[in-house]
Structure formats: structure tokens, C-alpha cells
Design a protein around this motif. Structure first.
Motif, PDB file in Angstrom:
ATOM      1  N   GLN A   1     -17.805 -29.904 -12.896  1.00 38.84           N
ATOM      2  CA  GLN A   1     -16.430 -30.905 -12.647  1.00 38.84           C
ATOM      3  C   GLN A   1     -17.302 -32.473 -12.417  1.00 38.84           C
ATOM      4  OE1 GLN A   1     -17.411 -28.015 -11.044  1.00 38.84           O
ATOM      5  NE2 GLN A   1     -15.812 -27.009 -10.862  1.00 38.84           N
TER       6      GLN A   1
ATOM      7  N   TYR B   1     -10.060 -30.580  -8.901  1.00 35.90           N
ATOM      8  CA  TYR B   1     -11.292 -30.803  -8.496  1.00 35.90           C
ATOM      9  C   TYR B   1     -11.185 -31.497  -6.518  1.00 35.90           C
ATOM     10  CZ  TYR B   1     -16.057 -32.092  -7.101  1.00 35.90           C
ATOM     11  OH  TYR B   1     -17.407 -32.318  -7.148  1.00 35.90           O
TER      12      TYR B   1
ATOM     13  N   LEU C   1     -14.183 -38.018 -12.596  1.00 36.54           N
ATOM     14  CA  LEU C   1     -13.438 -37.496 -13.474  1.00 36.54           C
ATOM     15  C   LEU C   1     -11.942 -36.610 -13.696  1.00 36.54           C
ATOM     16  CD1 LEU C   1     -16.232 -37.046 -14.831  1.00 36.54           C
ATOM     17  CD2 LEU C   1     -16.274 -34.841 -16.193  1.00 36.54           C
TER      18      LEU C   1
ATOM     19  N   GLY D   1     -19.798 -33.112 -14.298  1.00 38.45           N
ATOM     20  CA  GLY D   1     -19.711 -33.477 -16.045  1.00 38.45           C
ATOM     21  C   GLY D   1     -21.152 -34.460 -16.088  1.00 38.45           C
TER      22      GLY D   1
ATOM     23  N   ALA E   1     -11.267 -32.461 -20.202  1.00 40.06           N
ATOM     24  CA  ALA E   1     -11.769 -32.173 -18.592  1.00 40.06           C
ATOM     25  C   ALA E   1     -13.735 -32.786 -18.510  1.00 40.06           C
ATOM     26  CB  ALA E   1     -11.761 -30.997 -18.207  1.00 40.06           C
TER      27      ALA E   1
ATOM     28  N   PHE F   1     -11.201 -34.017 -12.591  1.00 37.26           N
ATOM     29  CA  PHE F   1     -11.375 -32.872 -13.516  1.00 37.26           C
ATOM     30  C   PHE F   1     -10.291 -31.479 -13.228  1.00 37.26           C
ATOM     31  CE2 PHE F   1     -13.469 -29.018 -14.200  1.00 37.26           C
ATOM     32  CZ  PHE F   1     -13.895 -29.673 -15.209  1.00 37.26           C
TER      33      PHE F   1
END
Lengths: 322, 279
Positions: free
Chosen positions: B168, B91, B83, B170, A248, B85
Motif C-alpha cells: 500500500q 489504506y 499513494l 508502493g 493504485a 491507496f
């Protein structure tokens, strides 16, 4: 190979390599010709390695970055530089041994080289605090950076840390302040800075010595806002979900190229850096030298403007219409 | 030491500390039952134990800025999902839920305002939005707030309240530490004042960047501050943390804060400092 010195997915490769070396030994001690068998096995092992390494998961890459035999900062300093003279201490509190640094020559060119050092055996690991710096480490690094600036020497930084140390003393002595100050000061250091993530780049602990003009990542290194274990403990409430968290977080060199955070990926030797220290160090050195060649032609104001803009543009968002 | 115990109790139970809409409010630190109107008139400070309730950013704006007026800027910046996520929630869904809950687009509100007639660039974080976490939007809005200070040559005040960088997003979240701190280097060079105000909690990525870089750093009483969270430290060292560890009072003692100021005194303190820093 001791079990703990190899990763699960490396095992079939190592077993086959062991077989080849046994056959070589056997052939050497007798008249039996085995060269054909050996070369066929050799191509088989090469193919197997290529297959395994071409489809590594993010979690497997994290494990390679932490490989017990992976080259560390002092290995690179030894293999890449000459005349290394180490500098110690932050002049306030202590000498943080999780961070090593000093002046050295890189193909004859004087540089300041600094990096986190993890330690190989238990004694060394404890001495180096597993590469986890305290505030005095960040202050030591800044002291060295200012020295480099004062004497107009470019800075080379090798990043390899599982994070800044989370402990009582670290908080008492201002871990957050030490990192924050480095971020601010490094942004305006007047000499070129080249950064290479050689292993683990965990969060503020890595970024605290990570502001520079060029950022390179080794092929099997990772760099993220939090370790997979930390992320998993918070979001999945279970540290065992680290492989999922690694996916993730998008923390590999390829991911960071896609996200336009790093400038270049440095390829590793087949099977990873730990299989060939020498060629790995040569590749890293070549990248640093060519980056310095480029950066040292820039006028100082251009260098600083570029560095500011490099970080200024980082981030992904949208401007809503309503 | 009795007083420290109270602080710790308050910090430990902070998650449940939503302000009720009811007529009466209960202090989470000392249990005192307080008439909500009285609490509001008292800047959401418990009259019994001085515990500072966590309040929404708008309430803070009303308390600090002249006429409670903020000329908001960059209000329409919104998170994307670079991402893709997903943990227990995607997210973008998390963002939508936070927007609905808080009425905000993200975890910081920024703009121009004045304090006793002194024009400032102002930004305030809001814990109601994903724990005040810093992703690209927060980083960008803080960066733009710094740039407004530079552009208008006016002081910068940032009120922080954050659990750190937003996982979330990164590495992009981590780089917001670099982005904001690099711009603060320019503000520092131009000798423009920056006052950092820390509220409960200000930790991790925010504390390790702009929150720690004020010319003067002020905190509310009994706020949880620091780099690593207390749980992480406890797990690492395998022992109980000393009472009051990582509180405002702890960091004042260690030399990392200039002053602990009651919320009710904050506007006056800021005014005085801003006047001293005028050239």
C-alpha cells in the motif's frame, strides 16, 4: 506488423502509417502526385499519436515498458558504447545470463556497464530467463561492481526485469541473501553509480542492482514494490485486476518523480523507445555522461555521504502528537 | 521425514493461529490440547511437538530483555497515505483497523534495553499489524534503531516477523530495503555487532534486506523463511514443493542460517554471542 508485436492502443497509429507508406509506394510507381495527401495524413497520424500518448493510463505505460520491440540492455550497450568487453560469472556457481555486464567506453570514457537482458525471440528469452536473475546473477553483479571499484571506474546500471526469479534453486542458493548483500555493499562502493530504469523495475529484483547516486527513468518505464499482476493477485485475489493495481501502485516515471524517488525522467521518442532506438540511446547516453561529469567532481566522502542520505530520507510518515 | 510433515502442516495453517484467551489452547501443528498457563510458562512452545506459537511483540520483549523492560523510542511514528491507496479498503482504514486490533501504531516496536546487563538497541516486528509488512514507518524505525546502535556504540538485535514490503505504500516501501541496508553498511564498517533473529514468517522484502544481514542469523524452529512465497514459486514452476522447503531447517542446511534456537533458549544464546562479540 504482426499482431503480437504491437499494442492494442498503437493499432490505429500503425494502420494509418501503413496507409501512408502504401501511398508513397504507389506514388513512386506512377505519375500521380500524392504529396499533399501524404503530408495531410502524416500530420493526422502525428496528431493521433500525440493524443493517444498524452493520455496513457498507467497500465498502458506498463505495457509500453514490456513492448516486444522495446530496446533491451544489449541494444543500449551496442548503441551507446564502444569497445565493450563482457565479463562472465559469479566465481561461485554459474554465469547468470539474465544479467550482462562488462567494461566499455562511453564517449571515450571507460565505465562498467551492467544490466538485465530479456531476450527477443523464444530461444533468447529462455537463455536470458526473461531477465529474471538468480542469486548467482546478483553475486555476478557484485563481483563486477567490486572490479569497477578496484580499478576506479564509474558504474552504469540499466534496469529491466519482471522480478528476481522465484524458484527452488533460487531459494536454495539464497536469493534474499544475495539481494540484501548487494543493497548493503552498493551503498558504500567508492565509485559513482548511475542507474537508468529502461523498462521494468520489479521490486527487489530491480533494487538488487539499484543502489546508486543518480536514478533515471525512461518516460514509459515502471518501478514498483511489486508487479501489477502480483499486487492484483494478492489484494484483489485475481491477477486480471492488474490494470487497477497499476493505477493504485503509482509506478510510472511521473509518479516516482512526484514521490521524489528518481532524479530525472528521460523523454522517449514519439510513440515510445521502440520507434527509434538510435535517438533513445543517444538521450540515455547524454544523461549518463552529464551525470558522470557531475559525480566525478565530488570528493569520495561527499559522494558516499550523498548516496547514504539519498536513501536515508526516503519514506513518508508522520509523528503523532499524543 | 515425519517431523518435516508436521512442520509443513503447521506452516500451511498459520493464518488461523491466533492465540485463544481461553483456559486451554490447541497446538495448530500437532493438535495437542495444552493448558494455556503451561504454554505461557513454556514460552508458547508446544510441549508435545516443539511448535512455536506466533506471539505478540510484547511477549517477546518480556522473554528476552532484562526485566522485560524496553525503553521504547519513536513510538509515535505513524503511517501516512502517500499513494492514496485503495483496494477493498482504503489504506488509512486498514491502518486504523490494525491499530485497534494490535494496540500498536505500526508493525515494529523499537528502543533500548539490555540482555543480562549488556545494553542493546532492539527492534521487534509484529505480525499482528498488517502481516508485519514494512512500509515507511517500519523502515524508519529500523533505520533509527541502527542509528541508536551507532550513536551509543552498542549491539543491534532485530527480531523479524514479516510477509515483506507493504504494497500500500508502493515504491516507498521498496526503498525501505535500501534505506535500512545502507545504514547497516555503516554499522558493518564500524564493526558493531548485529544479530538478526528470524521468526515465522520472515520473507520477501524484509528477508531481502536487514533480516539477511546479521553478523549472526538465528531462527526459530520450523519458521517459514525465504525470498518468494511458496505459492508464487509453486505457480511459477508448476509443481509441488518438496517437504520442508523454505523452513528454518532447510536454510540451515543450505548455509544461510547460523543456528536454530528454541525460543526458551534464545536469551541465553544471545547473551553468549554478545559476550563473544565484545571487544
Amino acid at each position: 506488423m504482426q499482431d503480437k508485436l504491437c499494442l492494442e492502443f498503437e493499432r490505429p497509429i500503425l494502420e494509418l502509417e501503413k496507409k501512408i507508406s502504401d501511398m508513397r509506394d504507389f506514388a513512386a510507381g506512377s505519375n500521380i502526385q500524392l504529396s499533399e495527401e501524404i503530408s495531410s495524413l502524416q500530420s493526422k497520424v502525428n496528431k493521433m499519436r500525440e493524443e493517444i500518448f498524452s493520455s496513457l493510463t498507467r497500465w498502458q505505460k506498463v505495457q509500453l515498458a514490456r513492448h516486444p520491440r522495446r530496446p533491451h540492455t544489449l541494444d543500449y550497450i551496442e548503441l551507446m558504447t564502444t569497445d565493450f568487453i563482457e565479463i562472465h560469472g559469479d566465481r561461485y556457481f554459474a554465469d547468470d545470463k539474465a544479467l550482462v555486464g562488462g567494461f566499455a567506453k562511453l564517449e571515450g570514457r571507460p565505465v562498467l556497464i551492467v544490466g538485465q537482458q530479456k531476450g527477443r525471440d523464444t530461444k533468447q528469452k529462455l537463455l536470458r530467463n526473461f531477465g529474471m536473475m538468480h542469486p548467482e546473477g546478483y553475486r555476478k553483479a557484485l563481483r563486477l561492481f567490486k572490479l569497477a571499484e578496484k580499478f576506479n571506474k564509474p558504474i552504469v546500471i540499466l534496469i529491466d526485469t519482471p522480478g528476481a526469479y522465484p524458484g527452488i534453486g533460487a531459494e536454495e542458493r539464497g536469493q534474499a541473501e544475495a539481494i540484501a548483500r548487494n543493497l548493503r555493499e552498493m551503498a558504500v562502493l567508492t565509485v559513482p553509480i548511475v542507474i537508468v530504469i529502461i523498462g521494468e523495475g520489479a521490486s527487489g529484483g530491480a533494487l538488487g542492482i539499484g543502489i546508486g547516486d543518480k536514478i533515471f527513468m525512461l518516460e514509459y518505464s515502471w518501478y514498483s514494490v511489486i508487479s501489477p499482476e502480483g499486487c492484483s493477485a494478492i489484494l484483489w485475489r485475481d491477477a486480471a485486476q492488474a490494470p487497477q493495481a497499476a493505477e493504485a501502485l503509482k509506478l510510472t516515471a511521473d509518479d516516482l518523480m512526484d514521490l521524489q524517488i528518481v532524479d530525472k525522467i528521460v523523454k522517449e521518442p514519439p510513440g515510445g523507445a521502440h520507434n527509434d532506438y538510435k535517438s533513445m540511446a543517444t538521450s540515455v547516453k547524454n544523461e549518463i555522461v552529464s551525470a558522470l561529469d557531475e559525480l566525478q567532481t565530488l570528493p569520495q566522502d561527499q559522494l558516499l555521504q550523498n548516496r547514504l542520505m539519498k536513501f536515508r530520507r526516503m519514506g513518508v510518515f508522520r509523528i503523532a502528537e499524543d | 521425514m515425519e517431523w518435516f510433515k508436521k512442520a509443513k502442516e503447521g506452516l500451511a495453517r498459520q493464518e488461523k493461529k491466533e492465540i485463544p484467551d481461553g483456559l486451554w489452547s490447541k497446538c495448530t501443528a500437532c493438535g495437542e490440547i495444552i493448558y494455556t498457563k503451561q504454554l505461557e510458562a513454556n514460552c508458547w512452545i508446544c510441549p508435545n511437538c516443539r511448535f512455536h506459537f506466533r506471539i505478540a511483540s510484547q511477549k517477546y520483549i518480556n522473554m528476552i530483555l532484562d526485566d522485560g523492560a524496553l525503553e521504547e523510542c519513536d513510538a509515535n511514528l505513524e503511517s501516512l497515505d502517500p499513494l492514496k491507496f485503495k483496494d477493498s479498503k482504503k489504506y488509512p482504514d486498514r491502518i486504523k483497523a490494525a491499530q485497534a486490533k494490535s494496540g500498536l501504531k505500526d508493525a515494529v516496536v523499537a528502543g533500548l534495553g539490555s540482555i543480562n546487563g549488556i545494553k542493546i538497541s532492539f527492534a521487534i516486528m509484529d505480525f499482528n499489524f498488517v502481516g508485519g509488512s514494512m512500509g515507511s514507518v517500519v523502515g524508519e524505525k529500523i533505520a533509527r534503531a541502527i542509528e541508536r546502535s551507532l550513536e551509543h556504540n552498542i549491539p543491534l538485535i532485530i527480531v523479524s516477523c514479516s510477509g515483506g514490503a507493504r504494497m500500500q505504500e508502493g515504491i516507498l516501501s521498496l526503498m525501505q530495503l535500501a534505506k535500512t541496508s545502507a545504514l547497516l553498511a555503516i554499522l558493518h564498517q564500524k564493526q558493531i555487532p548485529y544479530i538478526s533473529v528470524l521468526t515465522n514468517p520472515t520473507t520477501a522484502g524484509v528477508m531481502a534486506s536487514y533480516a539477511s544481514l546479521g553478523d549472526v542469523i538465528i531462527a526459530e524452529p520450523q519458521a517459514l523463511l525465504g525470498f518468494a512465497g511458496p505459492r508464487v514459486i509453486q505457480q511459477t514452476i508448476g509443481q509441488e514443493l518438496p517437504p520442508g522447503f523454505q523452513s528454518s531447517e532447510f536454510f540451515l542446511e543450505k548455509g544461510f542460517l547460523d543456528k536454530i534456537v528454541d525460543r526458551s533458549q534464545l536469551r541465553d544464546t544471545l547473551t553468549l554471542l554478545l559476550k563473544y562479540f565484545q571487544r
